[in-house]
Scaffold this motif. Structure first.
Motif, mmCIF file in Angstrom:
data_model
loop_
_atom_site.group_PDB
_atom_site.id
_atom_site.type_symbol
_atom_site.label_atom_id
_atom_site.label_comp_id
_atom_site.label_asym_id
_atom_site.label_seq_id
_atom_site.Cartn_x
_atom_site.Cartn_y
_atom_site.Cartn_z
ATOM 1 N N GLN A 35 -1.417 1.193 0.184
ATOM 2 C CA GLN A 35 -0.934 1.690 1.514
ATOM 3 C C GLN A 35 -1.362 1.353 2.870
ATOM 4 O O GLN A 35 -0.587 0.715 3.944
ATOM 5 C CB GLN A 35 -0.453 3.041 1.181
ATOM 6 C CG GLN A 35 1.283 3.707 2.658
ATOM 7 C CD GLN A 35 2.452 2.859 1.733
ATOM 8 O OE1 GLN A 35 2.671 2.263 1.027
ATOM 9 N NE2 GLN A 35 2.304 1.362 3.247
ATOM 10 N N ASP B 169 -0.159 -1.061 6.108
ATOM 11 C CA ASP B 169 0.078 -1.122 6.898
ATOM 12 C C ASP B 169 -0.817 -2.130 7.790
ATOM 13 O O ASP B 169 0.060 -2.417 8.776
ATOM 14 C CB ASP B 169 0.424 0.307 7.171
ATOM 15 C CG ASP B 169 0.948 0.981 6.625
ATOM 16 O OD1 ASP B 169 2.539 0.515 5.899
ATOM 17 O OD2 ASP B 169 0.811 2.515 6.014
ATOM 18 N N THR C 291 1.952 -4.644 -3.452
ATOM 19 C CA THR C 291 2.562 -4.620 -2.158
ATOM 20 C C THR C 291 1.247 -4.992 -1.407
ATOM 21 O O THR C 291 2.848 -6.180 -0.467
ATOM 22 C CB THR C 291 1.029 -3.420 -1.637
ATOM 23 O OG1 THR C 291 0.045 -3.442 -1.336
ATOM 24 C CG2 THR C 291 1.691 -1.939 -1.987
#
Length: 446
Positions: free
Chosen positions: A183, A187, A221
């Protein structure tokens, strides 16, 4: 960002450029050598190019024409498709092969980039050294620290460089201080894309270091991030050594191949650049061709680490050619010089019983590398409308080369002398967006 002047300037002298792919269509149909040419530039782009006798009368009034001389050669700026700017301080570190080398040298070097001031100092040195070697575009790995990307892009934007770079993604098999999470990596990369991608001439590259340092979750991701920002590049490493290939197979036993690990996580497609690719199987090369992805050939690094010999002829096989660019791979690579890198590429070709001609080599360093980055419509060749990134080579840069050139009868021989004996001393000038940013005999222009 530095503004480029709207007034037309021009260089006059011998020029080498390419209109197509000589690996596919032959040098006789793709290589252009003009012994006396004019390259006119305005607003950062090439406006006119051709024989001096035709272009000179058509130049706008007041155009400044700089003559480089008969013993020079003007080329499109060199392009480095695979390089690690944080490894500049550890170039020429002794005695390991890839996986041990990462742990002994690379990761400790990259931990120092937690200091933003250190990151900025190395970024400045890296770009100065690149320009001193005629490199006008690079595809660069930064560290896990977002400010390492900021430092490089801020310096590149100041120089108006066409440059791609990205924050390395690593969430396992790396030391404390160099790991992110799926994550946080997503980000931080997304924030960097929003800040830098498309600003001036800058491009972002989504950058999972390699499958060994990213979990399945992080690869997924990264793939999602790349899909969301389709104009970005994606860069990573693949099949550099046999031991690495075996290790990846143990980490991802349910995947058909090393490339399949990236492919099934959405990381194989146009504008994907895979470093090394020495030990790829035929099915993987077929997939790279179908996906319109590229391999970065890094010969000095591969020889230095003992990784293997990349088979350029196999990659370019006519029924399924793969895009291939050239990489210095600093700091496993041992030189910023593209000429020295072509020297090693020739030797690798010889060991594969496929010698690399000088014409094909200079294509690889310019238009071929632009094509690997899907930037051949902007950089890598000399033609009206292209971005005005150029290198001016001194064809007699050392006493030995000067002597040897007296015995080089043909242009192909002269080019070969440069790639086998030349180095940073051969780069007389480097031009970026139509203005000089390096002159060999002037200490610093930037």
């Amino acid at each position: 960002m530095t503004e480029t002047a709207s007034r037309t300037t021009a260089l006059r002298g011998p020029v080498l450029t390419f209109t197509g792919d000589p690996f596919r269509d032959g040098l006789e149909h793709t290589m252009v050598h003009e012994p006396d040419a004019i390259i006119a530039m305005a607003d950062g782009r090439i406006t006119q190019f051709g024989p001096a006798e035709r272009i000179l009368p058509a130049l706008p009034p007041g155009t400044t024409v700089q003559e480089v001389g008969r013993d020079a050669l003007i080329s499109a700026g060199f392009i480095d498709t695979h390089v690690h700017f944080p490894q500049t301080p550890m170039i020429a570190s002794y005695g390991e092969q890839l996986l041990d080398w990462l742990n002994r040298y690379t990761f400790p070097a990259e931990l120092k980039f937690a200091d933003p001031a250190y990151a900025r100092a190395v970024a400045r040195l890296f770009l100065r050294e690149s320009l001193r070697n005629g490199i006008t575009t690079s595809c660069v790995y930064c560290t896990v620290h977002p400010h390492s990307v900021d430092a490089l892009f801020e310096e590149a934007d100041r120089l108006d460089l066409r440059l791609a770079a990205g924050k390395v993604l690593m969430d396992r098999n790396a030391p404390d201080g160099l790991r992110d999470t799926p994550q946080s990596g997503y980000d931080e990369s997304a924030a960097l894309i929003a800040k830098w991608h498309g600003r001036g001439r800058l491009l972002y590259a989504v950058t999972p270091r390699f499958a060994g340092t990213s979990s399945r979750e992080q690869l997924a991701t990264a793939g999602a991030l790349w899909r969301k920002h389709a104009g970005c590049l994606m860069q990573t490493h693949i099949a550099e050594t046999r031991d690495e290939v075996v290790w990846i197979r143990t980490l991802f036993p349910d995947h058909a191949s090393y490339l399949d690990v990236y492919d099934r996580h959405g990381l194989c497609g146009p504008r994907a650049v895979f470093g090394h690719g020495i030990w790829l199987g035929e099915d993987e090369l077929q997939r790279l061709h179908a996906a319109d992805a590229a391999i970065a050939h890094c010969p000095t690094s591969n020889l230095f680490l003992g990784s293997g010999l990349f088979d350029l002829g196999r990659a370019h096989r006519s029924d399924r050619p793969v895009r291939v660019g050239l990489g210095t791979d600093i700091g496993a690579g041992t030189s910023f010089s593209i000429l020295a890198t072509l020297n090693e590429a020739y030797k690798v070709g010889q060991l594969n019983r496929q010698p690399l001609s000088a014409g094909h080599a200079f294509y690889l360093a310019t238009r071929g590398s632009a094509r690997a980055l899907h930037l051949e419509d902007r950089i890598g060749s000399i033609a009206p409308g292209m971005e005005a990134d150029l290198v001016v080579l001194d064809m007699r840069s050392t006493p030995l080369i000067d002597f040897r050139m007296d015995h080089a009868r043909h242009f192909a021989d002269q080019l070969f002398v440069q790639m086998m004996l030349g180095d940073d001393r051969a780069v007389r000038e480097t031009w970026v967006a139509g203005r000089p940013v390096h002159k060999r005999d002037i200490p610093s222009l930037v």
